[in-house]
Design an enzyme around this catalytic site. Structure first.
Site, mmCIF file in Angstrom:
data_model
loop_
_atom_site.group_PDB
_atom_site.id
_atom_site.type_symbol
_atom_site.label_atom_id
_atom_site.label_comp_id
_atom_site.label_asym_id
_atom_site.label_seq_id
_atom_site.Cartn_x
_atom_site.Cartn_y
_atom_site.Cartn_z
ATOM 1 C CD GLU A 53 32.845 26.070 -6.753
ATOM 2 O OE1 GLU A 53 32.031 25.134 -6.829
ATOM 3 O OE2 GLU A 53 32.598 27.232 -7.103
ATOM 4 N NE ARG A 278 25.617 15.468 -1.140
ATOM 5 C CZ ARG A 278 26.499 16.245 -1.790
ATOM 6 N NH1 ARG A 278 26.923 15.923 -2.987
ATOM 7 N NH2 ARG A 278 26.928 17.353 -1.250
ATOM 8 C CE LYS A 288 31.695 23.477 -1.025
ATOM 9 N NZ LYS A 288 32.903 23.474 -1.836
HETATM 10 P P1 ATP Z 1 28.321 21.033 -1.168
HETATM 11 O O1 ATP Z 1 27.240 20.335 -1.926
HETATM 12 O O2 ATP Z 1 28.353 20.726 0.282
HETATM 13 O O3 ATP Z 1 28.378 22.486 -1.430
HETATM 14 P P2 ATP Z 1 30.191 20.372 -3.137
HETATM 15 O O4 ATP Z 1 30.024 19.032 -3.717
HETATM 16 O O5 ATP Z 1 29.699 21.522 -3.925
HETATM 17 O O6 ATP Z 1 29.636 20.378 -1.674
HETATM 18 P P3 ATP Z 1 32.957 20.478 -3.646
HETATM 19 O O7 ATP Z 1 33.936 21.441 -3.134
HETATM 20 O O8 ATP Z 1 32.600 20.531 -5.082
HETATM 21 O O9 ATP Z 1 31.673 20.644 -2.763
HETATM 22 O O10 ATP Z 1 33.342 19.008 -3.233
HETATM 23 C C1 ATP Z 1 34.617 18.452 -3.270
HETATM 24 C C2 ATP Z 1 34.493 16.976 -3.261
HETATM 25 O O11 ATP Z 1 33.809 16.537 -2.080
HETATM 26 C C3 ATP Z 1 33.672 16.483 -4.426
HETATM 27 O O12 ATP Z 1 34.328 15.384 -5.001
HETATM 28 C C4 ATP Z 1 32.363 16.094 -3.831
HETATM 29 O O13 ATP Z 1 31.781 15.054 -4.541
HETATM 30 C C5 ATP Z 1 32.760 15.675 -2.419
HETATM 31 N N1 ATP Z 1 31.642 15.860 -1.482
HETATM 32 C C6 ATP Z 1 30.963 16.996 -1.239
HETATM 33 N N2 ATP Z 1 29.968 16.780 -0.352
HETATM 34 C C7 ATP Z 1 30.034 15.472 -0.021
HETATM 35 C C8 ATP Z 1 29.279 14.617 0.844
HETATM 36 N N3 ATP Z 1 28.259 15.082 1.552
HETATM 37 N N4 ATP Z 1 29.640 13.326 0.941
HETATM 38 C C9 ATP Z 1 30.677 12.854 0.242
HETATM 39 N N5 ATP Z 1 31.430 13.589 -0.593
HETATM 40 C C10 ATP Z 1 31.119 14.882 -0.743
HETATM 41 MG MG MG Z 2 30.273 21.605 -5.958
#
Ligand code: ATP
Ligand code: MG
Length: 580
Positions: A53, A278, A288
């Site tokens: 995102e 994760r 984020k």
């Molecule tokens: P955050 O929780 O850090 O804000 P998010 O999951 O909201 O991250 P996205 O932009 O939705 O961020 O993530 C893009 C991809 O990265 C998704 O498939 C998510 O599952 C993966 N991802 C995000 N954080 C991690 C992590 N700590 N370890 C592994 N994969 C991750």
């Molecule tokens: Mg997300």
């Protein structure tokens, strides 16, 4: 300016010499893929996607997901799409889209022509929503968000049906159409999937799939005032693209029934959602939202502050894509959450830079040394090995003269046992140069601080080797006063004092645990002249001190280094062992 590893190293050649990254270790996701291939599923086609995102910069957790998705695709001769999950216009920005593209490329992955945006599918997603309404599988609910939440029930109590659940298909279609046309204010109606208000899974209790939001979108502008929710848009976007394996993090396990329900009801191509644990790292934060807080409140210098685990922060700090990829390979892919020690990430970068970074001498805390018996005005140039791990990188010239600097720590007035560095009357080797012995000390009268050493050199130890077999135990790095360049060096420590700042038992905000000493700036360091003019991104090993990367704040006449990581300091270990 371009990134490079050390200005006097041929990066291509160097990377050619790096042993191949460890062969992919098999994991449960690969097992699933293997089984699918064996069963002839999807005609043997493998397609994954990385779906960020665009509401912030990528971090090392995303790197894990990127390596996994792009890695799987490349190992199985498949394809991996880069798709922006841009369904929330209020939090998303073009700046983030650009930074994400840059970071994925920098990590070494290529999405080819498959750069997609969920917003490109808004028309189709809207049509899918209409199909669900027509099928009697979605309805307009006019309760407030608060009322919807109340009726949703809890983990132990079933939810209650909305009074609007029985609205006719015609009325639902009519209101949905008018929502799209902009006839209603934000929050007046939502579209909900009609599933099961008594499902044990809260995500299945008639989840909201479309909402009214009068907000401009960074790509579709003012075209839409209704936007799909993440759970609705995500699986359908996967399906539209023909993704075969939709890999996401464990928190989405409970969303899988909804993912499957939508695809089944719409009877469209059905990707398989697979969840993995994760990445969590200690002594840092990784969401984020939290990183944004640090940036917005000025607690760090920006998204690329070298102390935060964003890809751009790590890059600025001197981390290489190779080290990050190796790290992601080493931590593996599991089904249960755990916390990885920061030390493993540091191990990976040390290992990579040890092979590739050219060595130079740099003095962080200079102590002046005058070689009394070395002729004034004389300069000799010594050959110093660029990288003992890589003989093909050859040698460089290091100038030696009467006035030098060594590290303050390398001299002790009262040397403890086993201190093999310089002290009054002792002899050490100046690396690649001469043996020197300390004959006199000059002190500041007021503070008693040692400000200058007077030494003599032995002309028969040219290049740092004695001709009479005399041995010395200490070898020090040094620079020549007249030839060295002055540099600012930024030393980083962990950003937080607590291993898990985001999860405090007493409910303290994570920002209360910021390490006030996480940045130390040294302004009068002296580095050997070969680093003059190095481009930002160039990485060196400063002999005996650590790895350092030229920062983008450098200018033509002032060079700034970030310390990527220390070498393990053997003396610190001996000293602390002696104290015990
Ligand atoms: P955050 O929780 O850090 O804000 P998010 O999951 O909201 O991250 P996205 O932009 O939705 O961020 O993530 C893009 C991809 O990265 C998704 O498939 C998510 O599952 C993966 N991802 C995000 N954080 C991690 C992590 N700590 N370890 C592994 N994969 C991750
Ligand atoms: Mg997300």
């Amino acid at each position: 300016m371009t990134e490079e590893v050390g200005k006097n190293i041929n990066t291509k050649k160097a990377s050619g010499q790096v042993p191949a990254e460890p062969a992919p270790v098999t994991n449960f996701i690969r097992n699933i893929v293997d089984e699918d291939l064996a069963a002839g599923k999807n005609d043997g086609r493998i397609m994954t996607r990385f779906p960020p995102e665009p509401n912030g910069y990528l971090h090392i957790g995303h790197a894990k997901s990127i390596c996994l998705n792009f890695g799987l695709a490349s190992d199985y001769n498949g394809l991996c799409n880069l798709r922006f999950d841009d369904t929330n216009p209020t939090k998303e920005e073009v700046e983030y889209v650009e930074s994400i593209k840059e970071d994925v490329k920098w990590l070494g992955f290529d999405w080819g022509k498959r750069l997609y945006y969920a917003s490109d599918y808004f028309d189709r997603l809207y049509d899918y929503a209409v199909q669900l309404i027509k099928k009697g599988k979605a309805y307009i609910c006019s309760l407030s968000a608060e009322e919807i939440r109340k009726l949703r029930g809890t983990l132990t109590e079933p939810g209650k049906e909305s009074p609007d659940r029985s609205r006719s298909i015609e009325e639902n279609l009519d209101i949905f159409e008018r929502m799209r046309k902009g006839e209603f204010k934000d929050g007046t109606h939502v579209l909900r999937a009609k599933i099961d208000m008594s499902s044990p899974n809260l995500n299945m209790r008639d989840p909201v799939i479309y909402r009214i939001l009068h907000a401009d979108h960074h790509r579709t502008g003012g075209k839409w005032c209704v936007y799909p929710l993440y759970d609705f848009a995500h699986g359908l976007s996967d399906s539209i693209e023909g993704v075969t394996h939709s890999i996401c993090t464990l928190e989405f396990e409970d969303h899988r029934p909804l993912y499957d329900w939508l695809l089944n009801e719409l009877e469209i191509f059905h990707p398989q959602q697979i969840e993995f644990a994760r990445l969590n790292l200690n002594y840092t934060v990784m969401s984020k939202r939290k990183l944004l807080e640090l940036v917005e409140e000025g607690l760090v210098s920006g998204w690329d502050d070298p102390r935060i685990p964003t890809i751009s922060g790590l890059r600025r700090r001197g981390y290489t894509p190779e080290a990050i990829r190796t790290f992601c390979e080493r931590i593996g892919v599991a089904k249960s959450n755990s916390v990885v020690d920061m030390a493993l990430l540091e191990y990976c970068i040390r290992e990579d830079l040890n092979r590739r970074a050219p060595r130079v001498m740099g003095v962080l805390h200079p102590l002046k040394v005058v070689i009394d018996n070395y002729p004034e005005g004389m300069v000799e140039e010594f050959d110093a090995v660029n990288n003992p791990e890589d003989p093909s990188t050859g040698t460089r010239k290091v100038p030696f003269s009467r006035v030098l600097y060594i590290e303050q720590d390398d001299f002790r007035e009262d040397p403890p046992k086993k201190f093999f560095r310089l002290s009054l009357g002792s002899e050490v080797r100046l690396k690649s140069a001469y043996y020197i012995a300390c004959v006199n000390i000059v002190k500041d009268e007021k503070t008693g601080e040692v400000t200058e050493l007077h030494c003599t050199y032995d002309p028969n130890t040219r290049g740092g080797f004695s001709t009479d077999g005399r041995m010395v135990k200490g070898t020090l790095h040094w620079v020549s006063d007249a030839h060295s360049v002055e540099a600012e060096v930024r030393l980083y420590d962990r950003l937080f004092t607590k291993a898990n700042p985001a999860d405090d038992k007493d409910g303290h905000d994570f920002k209360e645990f910021i390490n006030q000493a996480s940045l130390e700036v040294l302004r009068s360091c002296r580095i050997e002249p070969s680093v003059a003019g190095a481009l930002p991104g160039s990485i060196y090993q400063f002999e005996r001190t650590g790895y350092f990367c030229v920062d983008r704040d450098s200018s033509a006449n002032a060079i700034v280094f970030n310390r990527t990581v220390t070498l393990r300091d053997s003396w610190a270990k001996i000293e602390s062992a002696q104290k015990k």
